[in-house]
Scaffold this active site. Structure first.
Site: not given
Ligand code: AMP
Length: 210
Positions: A155, A166, A13, A89, A123
């Protein structure tokens, strides 16, 4: 144009949000990237979010995330529109977003756990350009970004154990969010287990842009 991109980690995404935002000339806003940037700058909020939440595969609390998002989309570069990648989320975030603005389309990119786990082995990403490699895109020079030539990194929260958490968090929360957009008739569902170009084309085809 204001869009929301939903999908489990590893669905692609973020990659699609970046590509489509470039086509539409609107901002690509990833709350995950915002949190990572804050931590890199040693910002106390970013460090707390990393140590307590995202470093463990859990969500950052809604109040913090909603505030961060609200501040970001109120900046002048968001006037033309934006793609929200990784927000909302939770149901509370989706409801808060409804109050802030009206979303035109929600794109849900789905992928199954088996494929996701396979993808995550390779990744890596560029923390400067936010380009993700290994999910269907291979860097020209292994280990380095095609755009800025900096070293690609894995990451911290991409380890198998944290990834499982996750994914659990994602599936625990996604259904009520999807329901909101389905009921509004703005949900676009896309199979993310296809080559990047094909996914991109499908999004464009399914999104009435006029
Ligand atoms: P992502 O890069 O989108 O996978 O986000 C990495 C981490 O950031 C997630 O596992 C959450 O801990 C935090 N995070 C990102 N977006 C949100 C959100 N909308 N609500 C809460 N935590 C978030």
């Amino acid at each position: 144009m204001k869009l929301v991109f939903l999908g489990p980690p590893g669905s692609g995404k973020g990659t699609q949000a970046k590509l489509i935002s470039e086509i539409l000339k609107i901002q690509h806003i990833s709350t995950g990237n915002l949190f990572r940037q804050l931590a890199e700058e040693n910002n106390p909020l970013g460090l707390e979010a990393r140590d307590k939440y995202w470093g463990k595969g859990n969500l950052v609390p809604d109040d913090i995330t909603i505030k961060l998002l609200k501040e970001r989309i109120s900046k002048p570069d968001c006037k033309r529109g934006y793609i929200l990648d990784g927000f909302p989320r939770t149901l509370a975030q989706a409801k808060a977003l409804e109050k802030i603005t009206e979303i035109d389309f929600a794109v849900f990119i789905y992928s199954y756990e088996k494929e996701i786990l396979k993808r995550f082995e390779n990744r890596v990403q560029c923390n400067t350009c936010n380009i993700v490699y290994g999910l269907g895109r291979t860097p020209k020079k292994p280990g380095f970004c095609d755009e800025c030539h900096k070293k690609l990194v894995k990451r911290e929260d991409d380890s198998k154990e944290i990834l499982k958490q996750r994914l659990k968090v994602f599936y625990d929360n996604v259904n009520p969010i999807v329901k909101i957009y389905k009921e509004r008739g703005i949900l676009i569902e896309i199979n993310g287990e296809q080559p990047i170009e094909k996914v991109k084309q499908e999004i464009i085809n399914k999104m009435p842009l006029e």
